[in-house]
Motif scaffolding. Structure first.
Motif, PDB file in Angstrom:
ATOM      1  N   LEU A  16      43.377 -15.345  12.746  1.00  0.00           N
ATOM      2  CA  LEU A  16      44.534 -15.703  13.555  1.00  0.00           C
ATOM      3  C   LEU A  16      44.396 -17.081  14.205  1.00  0.00           C
ATOM      4  CD1 LEU A  16      45.269 -12.281  15.306  1.00  0.00           C
ATOM      5  CD2 LEU A  16      46.716 -13.436  13.621  1.00  0.00           C
ATOM      6  N   GLY A  17      43.239 -17.700  14.062  1.00  0.00           N
ATOM      7  CA  GLY A  17      43.029 -18.983  14.725  1.00  0.00           C
ATOM      8  C   GLY A  17      42.951 -18.856  16.231  1.00  0.00           C
ATOM      9  N   MET A  18      42.472 -17.705  16.694  1.00  0.00           N
ATOM     10  CA  MET A  18      42.329 -17.478  18.133  1.00  0.00           C
ATOM     11  C   MET A  18      40.993 -18.066  18.585  1.00  0.00           C
ATOM     12  SD  MET A  18      43.938 -13.616  18.411  1.00  0.00           S
ATOM     13  CE  MET A  18      43.695 -13.464  20.190  1.00  0.00           C
ATOM     14  N   THR A  19      41.007 -19.344  18.877  1.00  0.00           N
ATOM     15  CA  THR A  19      39.778 -20.077  19.208  1.00  0.00           C
ATOM     16  C   THR A  19      39.488 -20.100  20.702  1.00  0.00           C
ATOM     17  OG1 THR A  19      41.024 -22.152  19.276  1.00  0.00           O
ATOM     18  CG2 THR A  19      40.004 -21.549  17.172  1.00  0.00           C
ATOM     19  N   SER A  20      40.314 -19.420  21.484  1.00  0.00           N
ATOM     20  CA  SER A  20      40.129 -19.417  22.945  1.00  0.00           C
ATOM     21  C   SER A  20      40.111 -17.999  23.501  1.00  0.00           C
ATOM     22  CB  SER A  20      41.231 -20.230  23.623  1.00  0.00           C
ATOM     23  OG  SER A  20      41.139 -21.596  23.283  1.00  0.00           O
ATOM     24  N   THR A  21      39.579 -17.060  22.728  1.00  0.00           N
ATOM     25  CA  THR A  21      39.509 -15.668  23.159  1.00  0.00           C
ATOM     26  C   THR A  21      38.069 -15.191  23.023  1.00  0.00           C
ATOM     27  OG1 THR A  21      41.787 -15.272  22.437  1.00  0.00           O
ATOM     28  CG2 THR A  21      40.382 -13.336  22.775  1.00  0.00           C
ATOM     29  N   TRP A  22      37.475 -14.798  24.158  1.00  0.00           N
ATOM     30  CA  TRP A  22      36.054 -14.442  24.184  1.00  0.00           C
ATOM     31  C   TRP A  22      35.771 -13.334  25.193  1.00  0.00           C
ATOM     32  CZ3 TRP A  22      37.388 -19.629  25.653  1.00  0.00           C
ATOM     33  CH2 TRP A  22      37.257 -20.599  24.645  1.00  0.00           C
ATOM     34  N   PHE A  23      34.635 -12.665  24.981  1.00  0.00           N
ATOM     35  CA  PHE A  23      34.063 -11.796  26.008  1.00  0.00           C
ATOM     36  C   PHE A  23      33.192 -12.617  26.957  1.00  0.00           C
ATOM     37  CE2 PHE A  23      34.904  -8.709  22.589  1.00  0.00           C
ATOM     38  CZ  PHE A  23      35.604  -7.752  23.310  1.00  0.00           C
ATOM     39  N   GLN A  24      32.682 -13.739  26.495  1.00  0.00           N
ATOM     40  CA  GLN A  24      31.921 -14.663  27.329  1.00  0.00           C
ATOM     41  C   GLN A  24      32.453 -16.067  27.071  1.00  0.00           C
ATOM     42  OE1 GLN A  24      27.722 -14.990  26.444  1.00  0.00           O
ATOM     43  NE2 GLN A  24      27.300 -16.303  28.203  1.00  0.00           N
ATOM     44  N   VAL A  25      32.929 -16.719  28.115  1.00  0.00           N
ATOM     45  CA  VAL A  25      33.484 -18.062  27.971  1.00  0.00           C
ATOM     46  C   VAL A  25      32.343 -19.061  27.778  1.00  0.00           C
ATOM     47  CG1 VAL A  25      34.867 -19.859  29.074  1.00  0.00           C
ATOM     48  CG2 VAL A  25      35.449 -17.447  29.424  1.00  0.00           C
ATOM     49  N   PRO A  26      32.388 -19.858  26.710  1.00  0.00           N
ATOM     50  CA  PRO A  26      31.341 -20.867  26.505  1.00  0.00           C
ATOM     51  C   PRO A  26      31.280 -21.854  27.670  1.00  0.00           C
ATOM     52  CG  PRO A  26      32.687 -20.606  24.534  1.00  0.00           C
ATOM     53  CD  PRO A  26      33.382 -19.857  25.631  1.00  0.00           C
ATOM     54  N   GLN A  27      30.089 -22.329  27.962  1.00  0.00           N
ATOM     55  CA  GLN A  27      29.909 -23.217  29.110  1.00  0.00           C
ATOM     56  C   GLN A  27      30.780 -24.471  29.028  1.00  0.00           C
ATOM     57  OE1 GLN A  27      28.344 -23.010  32.055  1.00  0.00           O
ATOM     58  NE2 GLN A  27      27.909 -20.865  31.575  1.00  0.00           N
ATOM     59  N   ASP A  28      30.987 -24.971  27.819  1.00  0.00           N
ATOM     60  CA  ASP A  28      31.777 -26.196  27.703  1.00  0.00           C
ATOM     61  C   ASP A  28      33.281 -25.945  27.811  1.00  0.00           C
ATOM     62  OD1 ASP A  28      32.166 -24.930  25.282  1.00  0.00           O
ATOM     63  OD2 ASP A  28      31.704 -26.686  24.045  1.00  0.00           O
ATOM     64  N   GLN A  29      33.677 -24.664  27.992  1.00  0.00           N
ATOM     65  CA  GLN A  29      35.089 -24.329  28.158  1.00  0.00           C
ATOM     66  C   GLN A  29      35.404 -23.752  29.538  1.00  0.00           C
ATOM     67  OE1 GLN A  29      37.366 -25.159  25.798  1.00  0.00           O
ATOM     68  NE2 GLN A  29      35.614 -26.054  24.713  1.00  0.00           N
ATOM     69  N   VAL A  30      34.388 -23.600  30.377  1.00  0.00           N
ATOM     70  CA  VAL A  30      34.583 -23.012  31.705  1.00  0.00           C
ATOM     71  C   VAL A  30      35.565 -23.834  32.540  1.00  0.00           C
ATOM     72  CG1 VAL A  30      33.422 -22.464  33.884  1.00  0.00           C
ATOM     73  CG2 VAL A  30      32.368 -21.828  31.721  1.00  0.00           C
ATOM     74  N   ARG A  31      35.631 -25.139  32.275  1.00  0.00           N
ATOM     75  CA  ARG A  31      36.555 -26.007  33.022  1.00  0.00           C
ATOM     76  C   ARG A  31      38.008 -25.556  32.866  1.00  0.00           C
ATOM     77  NH1 ARG A  31      38.729 -28.809  28.881  1.00  0.00           N
ATOM     78  NH2 ARG A  31      37.469 -28.962  26.977  1.00  0.00           N
ATOM     79  N   ARG A  32      38.322 -24.788  31.835  1.00  0.00           N
ATOM     80  CA  ARG A  32      39.683 -24.314  31.603  1.00  0.00           C
ATOM     81  C   ARG A  32      39.989 -23.011  32.334  1.00  0.00           C
ATOM     82  NH1 ARG A  32      39.535 -23.773  25.363  1.00  0.00           N
ATOM     83  NH2 ARG A  32      41.564 -22.774  25.726  1.00  0.00           N
ATOM     84  N   MET A  33      38.995 -22.407  32.942  1.00  0.00           N
ATOM     85  CA  MET A  33      39.187 -21.116  33.609  1.00  0.00           C
ATOM     86  C   MET A  33      40.052 -21.250  34.849  1.00  0.00           C
ATOM     87  SD  MET A  33      37.906 -18.310  32.301  1.00  0.00           S
ATOM     88  CE  MET A  33      37.607 -17.220  33.691  1.00  0.00           C
ATOM     89  N   THR A  34      40.953 -20.305  35.007  1.00  0.00           N
ATOM     90  CA  THR A  34      41.695 -20.167  36.243  1.00  0.00           C
ATOM     91  C   THR A  34      40.820 -19.448  37.267  1.00  0.00           C
ATOM     92  OG1 THR A  34      42.603 -18.116  35.359  1.00  0.00           O
ATOM     93  CG2 THR A  34      43.952 -20.110  35.132  1.00  0.00           C
ATOM     94  N   THR A  35      41.193 -19.530  38.525  1.00  0.00           N
ATOM     95  CA  THR A  35      40.528 -18.750  39.569  1.00  0.00           C
ATOM     96  C   THR A  35      41.311 -17.464  39.781  1.00  0.00           C
ATOM     97  OG1 THR A  35      39.461 -20.573  40.732  1.00  0.00           O
ATOM     98  CG2 THR A  35      40.033 -18.652  42.044  1.00  0.00           C
ATOM     99  N   ASN A  36      40.586 -16.368  39.891  1.00  0.00           N
ATOM    100  CA  ASN A  36      41.222 -15.088  40.203  1.00  0.00           C
ATOM    101  C   ASN A  36      41.141 -14.873  41.710  1.00  0.00           C
ATOM    102  OD1 ASN A  36      42.452 -12.603  39.881  1.00  0.00           O
ATOM    103  ND2 ASN A  36      40.565 -11.540  39.311  1.00  0.00           N
ATOM    104  N   TYR A  37      42.297 -14.566  42.312  1.00  0.00           N
ATOM    105  CA  TYR A  37      42.375 -14.407  43.758  1.00  0.00           C
ATOM    106  C   TYR A  37      42.549 -12.940  44.144  1.00  0.00           C
ATOM    107  CZ  TYR A  37      42.947 -19.460  44.037  1.00  0.00           C
ATOM    108  OH  TYR A  37      42.736 -20.825  43.932  1.00  0.00           O
TER     109      TYR A  37
END
Length: 436
Positions: free
Chosen positions: A260-281
């Protein structure tokens, strides 16, 4: 204060506002989609809705992701990934929690399509420890006053929350305590101490250990007799491993995410992609407090095992590729991902005969492979929501797909998951010139 928060929050962790979502989709009229009008004008209500929650300060940011048929995804993005972070966009990463369940469910359907599983196959065929299960005589009562299971747990039961298995976020009394003490809590919220206020404790079990220990627990209900939210989809992760000969996460990657080309779906976010994480409030007495900061998220750490019920992080753009595949009855951009019949069955009502979901989180609908199925006037809808304010659904009869992504807990603090589908439907009716 802790008791008050627990009462309010624990029953919503990893489930989201799915009851309200179902009630909203029940209002859907029956009509056929047609393309007309500029795309930029299709979602004015969605735009106003999203803008209102962010402008009011109730959310740091939010994004709606909408599409007609297989057309390109349209985004309505407002605010930021955190109150002081980068702007929200379609590639922002969200903890989708129970939106993981339909993904796991469709992975099971792929194995059924392969002939490696059967829908009504006993679980004990794959995991022999589940051969002779015991059931609480009184649900949530004594865990020693038990009776034998009257029938085996099946794959259908696990997909539809009718297995009789419990869930630490649902059960009360001794069975809840036993689940927690045994580490049978398949999910995570934060690495911060504040997470304990939301009634969870991170497990340290492997998926094999989780399945084995769960087999030692009494069932809460007789299999095939009642819809009760459970860890069934997490257990199916182990079933997938045994049947496929691959680890659960590797199977998802090979059969779903890569094709499916789902290149941004993980059980563990790679360290070089953490900058894209939202904050959960966490919402506490109307105040938003950082529960899981994006740059220090627990989802950047390796989980104890891949949680098939609530473990994935994804982006609106990525998850929409999964929804488009469902809307294409297993096809995506000309490629066959899952057999058409498997998708048709997985998005249909698979509940055992005589089971009603009235008064449950499934809100009087049916249930398919990990997601709620619309009945009656809402026939054709399939989807589920997440504990931190996300939802994703398809309308396979009418040909549209939608999602809303925000990050706050508990999801029930705002009526978003009940209101959003109604707003989106009204937009579609107005823009496409159909009659309600």
């Amino acid at each position: 204060m802790t008791d008050q928060i627990n009462t309010y929050a624990t029953r919503r962790i990893f489930m989201g506002g799915t009851a309200a979502l179902g009630a909203s989709l029940a209002l859907a009229p029956s009509f056929a989609w047609a393309k007309s009008g500029p795309q930029a004008e299709v979602w004015p209500g969605v735009t106003q809705f999203t803008d209102g929650y962010v402008r009011s300060g109730k959310l740091a940011g939010a994004i709606a992701a909408m599409g007609l048929g297989q057309d390109a995804l349209q985004f309505v993005a407002r605010g930021q990934r955190t109150f002081e972070g980068a702007p929200m966009d379609g590639d922002s990463l969200f903890r989708i929690y129970s939106m993981t369940k339909p993904v796991t469910g469709m992975a099971v359907m792929a194995l059924i399509d392969d002939g490696k599983l059967k829908l009504d196959q006993p679980l004990a065929d794959i995991l022999p420890k589940y051969t002779s299960m015991q059931v609480q005589r009184v649900p949530d009562g004594s865990i020693t006053d038990l009776v034998p299971a009257q029938r085996p747990i099946t794959i259908r039961h696990l997909l539809t929350h009718t297995s009789g298995l419990g869930y630490s976020i649902i059960q009360n009394g001794p069975i809840k305590t036993a689940y927690v003490q045994a580490g049978l809590v398949p999910g995570q919220i934060s690495r911060l101490p504040i997470a304990e206020l939301f009634g969870t404790r991170n497990t340290t079990l492997t998926l094999t250990q989780f399945a084995d220990r769960l087999a030692d627990m009494p069932l809460v209900y007789q299999p095939g007799t009642k819809w009760s939210y459970s860890v069934g989809l997490d257990l199916l992760g182990r079933v997938i491993e045994v049947v496929s000969g691959q680890t659960f996460d590797a199977f998802l990657q090979e059969r779903l995410f890569d094709p499916l080309g789902m290149t941004s779906t993980w059980f563990q976010v790679p360290q070089d992609q953490v900058r894209r994480m939202t904050t959960n409030y966490g919402i506490m007495q109307g105040v938003l407090l950082p529960l899981d900061p994006g740059t220090a998220s627990v989802f950047a750490m390796k989980p104890a095992f891949p949680f098939g019920g609530a473990g994935l992080v994804s982006s609106p753009r990525d998850y929409d590729r999964f929804l488009r595949m469902l809307l294409g009855y297993g096809k995506f951009e000309g490629k066959r991902i899952i057999g058409e019949e498997a998708v048709r069955i997985g998005t249909s009502n698979l509940l055992p005969a005589g089971i009603s979901t009235v008064g449950t989180f499934a809100t009087g609908g049916g249930f398919g492979a990990g997601g709620r199925v619309g009945l009656g006037v809402e026939a054709g809808t399939f989807g589920w929501a997440g504990a931190a304010g996300t939802m994703g659904f398809v309308d396979m009869k009418r040909g549209w797909r939608g999602g809303f992504y925000a990050q706050y807990m508990p999801a029930s603090a705002y009526p978003i998951q009940g209101e959003f589908p109604q707003v989106a439907m009204k937009d579609a009716i107005a823009a496409l010139g159909v009659n309600a």
